[in-house]
Design a protein around this motif. Structure first.
Motif, PDB file in Angstrom:
ATOM      1  N   THR A 192      -3.438   3.005  -8.725  1.00 49.42           N
ATOM      2  CA  THR A 192      -2.402   2.177  -8.118  1.00 49.42           C
ATOM      3  C   THR A 192      -3.004   1.380  -6.961  1.00 49.42           C
ATOM      4  OG1 THR A 192      -1.642   3.838  -6.509  1.00 49.42           O
ATOM      5  CG2 THR A 192      -0.641   3.897  -8.702  1.00 49.42           C
ATOM      6  N   SER A 193      -2.515   0.161  -6.783  1.00 51.02           N
ATOM      7  CA  SER A 193      -3.059  -0.704  -5.746  1.00 51.02           C
ATOM      8  C   SER A 193      -2.045  -1.781  -5.394  1.00 51.02           C
ATOM      9  CB  SER A 193      -4.350  -1.356  -6.235  1.00 51.02           C
ATOM     10  OG  SER A 193      -4.851  -2.255  -5.276  1.00 51.02           O
ATOM     11  N   CYS A 194      -2.185  -2.316  -4.193  1.00 50.70           N
ATOM     12  CA  CYS A 194      -1.348  -3.444  -3.808  1.00 50.70           C
ATOM     13  C   CYS A 194      -2.004  -4.741  -4.249  1.00 50.70           C
ATOM     14  CB  CYS A 194      -1.100  -3.419  -2.310  1.00 50.70           C
ATOM     15  SG  CYS A 194      -0.152  -4.824  -1.719  1.00 50.70           S
ATOM     16  N   SER A 195      -3.221  -5.007  -3.811  1.00 54.55           N
ATOM     17  CA  SER A 195      -3.837  -6.283  -4.185  1.00 54.55           C
ATOM     18  C   SER A 195      -5.344  -6.202  -4.373  1.00 54.55           C
ATOM     19  CB  SER A 195      -3.504  -7.352  -3.139  1.00 54.55           C
ATOM     20  OG  SER A 195      -3.968  -6.945  -1.875  1.00 54.55           O
ATOM     21  N   VAL A 196      -5.940  -5.088  -4.107  1.00 53.73           N
ATOM     22  CA  VAL A 196      -7.394  -4.966  -4.136  1.00 53.73           C
ATOM     23  C   VAL A 196      -7.998  -5.190  -5.522  1.00 53.73           C
ATOM     24  CG1 VAL A 196      -8.912  -2.923  -4.281  1.00 53.73           C
ATOM     25  CG2 VAL A 196      -8.185  -3.760  -2.100  1.00 53.73           C
ATOM     26  N   VAL A 254      -5.850   2.847  -4.381  1.00 54.63           N
ATOM     27  CA  VAL A 254      -6.981   2.156  -3.780  1.00 54.63           C
ATOM     28  C   VAL A 254      -6.451   0.984  -2.965  1.00 54.63           C
ATOM     29  CG1 VAL A 254      -7.414   0.639  -5.752  1.00 54.63           C
ATOM     30  CG2 VAL A 254      -9.302   1.244  -4.239  1.00 54.63           C
ATOM     31  N   SER A 255      -7.115   0.734  -1.845  1.00 54.26           N
ATOM     32  CA  SER A 255      -6.689  -0.337  -0.964  1.00 54.26           C
ATOM     33  C   SER A 255      -7.884  -0.868  -0.193  1.00 54.26           C
ATOM     34  CB  SER A 255      -5.642   0.193   0.021  1.00 54.26           C
ATOM     35  OG  SER A 255      -5.273  -0.807   0.940  1.00 54.26           O
ATOM     36  N   GLY A 256      -7.681  -2.004   0.409  1.00 51.94           N
ATOM     37  CA  GLY A 256      -8.693  -2.567   1.290  1.00 51.94           C
ATOM     38  C   GLY A 256      -8.510  -2.055   2.704  1.00 51.94           C
ATOM     39  N   MET A 278       3.151  -3.976 -14.031  1.00 48.67           N
ATOM     40  CA  MET A 278       3.602  -4.951 -13.044  1.00 48.67           C
ATOM     41  C   MET A 278       4.775  -4.333 -12.283  1.00 48.67           C
ATOM     42  SD  MET A 278       1.497  -7.271 -13.725  1.00 48.67           S
ATOM     43  CE  MET A 278       0.499  -7.891 -15.051  1.00 48.67           C
ATOM     44  N   ALA A 279       4.485  -3.846 -11.079  1.00 47.70           N
ATOM     45  CA  ALA A 279       5.512  -3.233 -10.251  1.00 47.70           C
ATOM     46  C   ALA A 279       5.803  -4.075  -9.012  1.00 47.70           C
ATOM     47  CB  ALA A 279       5.090  -1.820  -9.846  1.00 47.70           C
ATOM     48  N   ALA A 280       5.144  -5.225  -8.914  1.00 40.57           N
ATOM     49  CA  ALA A 280       5.350  -6.144  -7.795  1.00 40.57           C
ATOM     50  C   ALA A 280       5.666  -7.531  -8.351  1.00 40.57           C
ATOM     51  CB  ALA A 280       4.090  -6.207  -6.925  1.00 40.57           C
ATOM     52  N   VAL A 313       0.843  -1.193   0.000  1.00 36.05           N
ATOM     53  CA  VAL A 313       0.000   0.000   0.000  1.00 36.05           C
ATOM     54  C   VAL A 313       0.882   1.248   0.000  1.00 36.05           C
ATOM     55  CG1 VAL A 313      -1.707   1.316   1.332  1.00 36.05           C
ATOM     56  CG2 VAL A 313      -1.940  -1.163   1.111  1.00 36.05           C
ATOM     57  N   ASN A 314       1.953   1.214   0.787  1.00 29.43           N
ATOM     58  CA  ASN A 314       2.858   2.369   0.829  1.00 29.43           C
ATOM     59  C   ASN A 314       3.457   2.662  -0.540  1.00 29.43           C
ATOM     60  OD1 ASN A 314       2.470   2.912   3.555  1.00 29.43           O
ATOM     61  ND2 ASN A 314       4.093   1.516   4.188  1.00 29.43           N
ATOM     62  N   GLN A 315       3.862   1.637  -1.263  1.00 33.10           N
ATOM     63  CA  GLN A 315       4.412   1.857  -2.594  1.00 33.10           C
ATOM     64  C   GLN A 315       3.332   2.390  -3.526  1.00 33.10           C
ATOM     65  OE1 GLN A 315       5.453  -1.447  -5.162  1.00 33.10           O
ATOM     66  NE2 GLN A 315       7.188  -0.296  -6.003  1.00 33.10           N
TER      67      GLN A 315
END
Length: 181
Positions: free
Chosen positions: A97-101, A70-72, A116-118, A50-52
Motif C-alpha cells: 500500500t502507498s500514497c504516491s511513492v 511504503v512511503s517517501g 485504485m483507492a484514491a 500515508v495514513n490511509q
C-alpha cells in the motif's frame, strides 16, 4: 472536495479528511482480501494518504494477508523503503500500500492487481497507476491483470489497457486537466 489549482487534481488534505470521515480503509481492505483469497495476485494499493495506506495495511495484516506500506520522506527513510520494496519483489509481501511513492518510476512486473483507492482528476495519474499492473513478466508468464477501481476512476478516464498505454506513449499526459475546468 475542491480542486487544487496548483496540481489540477483533488485537494489531498480535503481528500484525507473525507476518507477519515467516511472510514473507508476497512471496506477497501475487505475487497482486497476477497481478491487475494480467490486469486493469489501481487497487489499494489494506491491510497489517498500515508495514513490511509497504513490503515489498509493494518486491516490486511489482521486478515492474515502479508502486507506492507511504503512511503517517501518524512514518513519512511530510504533504507526502510528499499527493504519494503525488496520484500514485495521477493514475495515476502503480497500487498503493497502507498500514497504516491509507487505511482510512477517504479517497476515490479510481477504486480497483477492495482487497487485504485484514491480518486484522481488526472488521466495521466490514473494511467500511471494502472500501468503498474499492466507490465508483462517473462519470469512468471503473467497473462492478465486486475484493476480494482474502488473510486470510479474508470468512469472518469476510461478503461486502461496495454493499447491505451501504447497510444499515449507519444502524448504528453502531464497537461491533462479535470473535466470541469
Amino acid at each position: 472536495v475542491e480542486i487544487d489549482p496548483e496540481t489540477g487534481d483533488y485537494n489531498l488534505s480535503q481528500l484525507e479528511k473525507e476518507e477519515i470521515r467516511a472510514d473507508t480503509s476497512k471496506a477497501i481492505a475487505d475487497e482486497i482480501v476477497k481478491v487475494i483469497r480467490e486469486e493469489r495476485r501481487k497487489t499494489v494499493v494506491f491510497a489517498t494518504s500515508v495514513n490511509q495506506a497504513q490503515r489498509i495495511q493494518t486491516w490486511l495484516t489482521e486478515a492474515g494477508i502479508a502486507a506492507a506500506w511504503v512511503s517517501g520522506e518524512p514518513h519512511m527513510g530510504l533504507s526502510q523503503r528499499r527493504a519494503t520494496l525488496v520484500a514485495f519483489d521477493t514475495g515476502e509481501v503480497d500487498v503493497l500500500t502507498s500514497c504516491s511513492v509507487i505511482s510512477e518510476g517504479w517497476n515490479s512486473p510481477s504486480v497483477s492487481c492495482a487497487v485504485m483507492a484514491a480518486p484522481t482528476c488526472s488521466k495521466s495519474t490514473y494511467i500511471q497507476k494502472a500501468g503498474r499492473a499492466l507490465r508483462t513478466d517473462p519470469k512468471t508468464n503473467k497473462e492478465d491483470c486486475l484493476i480494482l477501481d474502488l473510486v470510479g476512476a474508470q468512469e472518469s478516464h476510461g478503461l486502461v489497457t496495454a493499447s491505451v498505454l501504447e497510444d499515449d506513449a507519444d502524448t504528453d499526459l502531464s497537461v491533462d486537466r479535470p473535466k470541469d475546468q
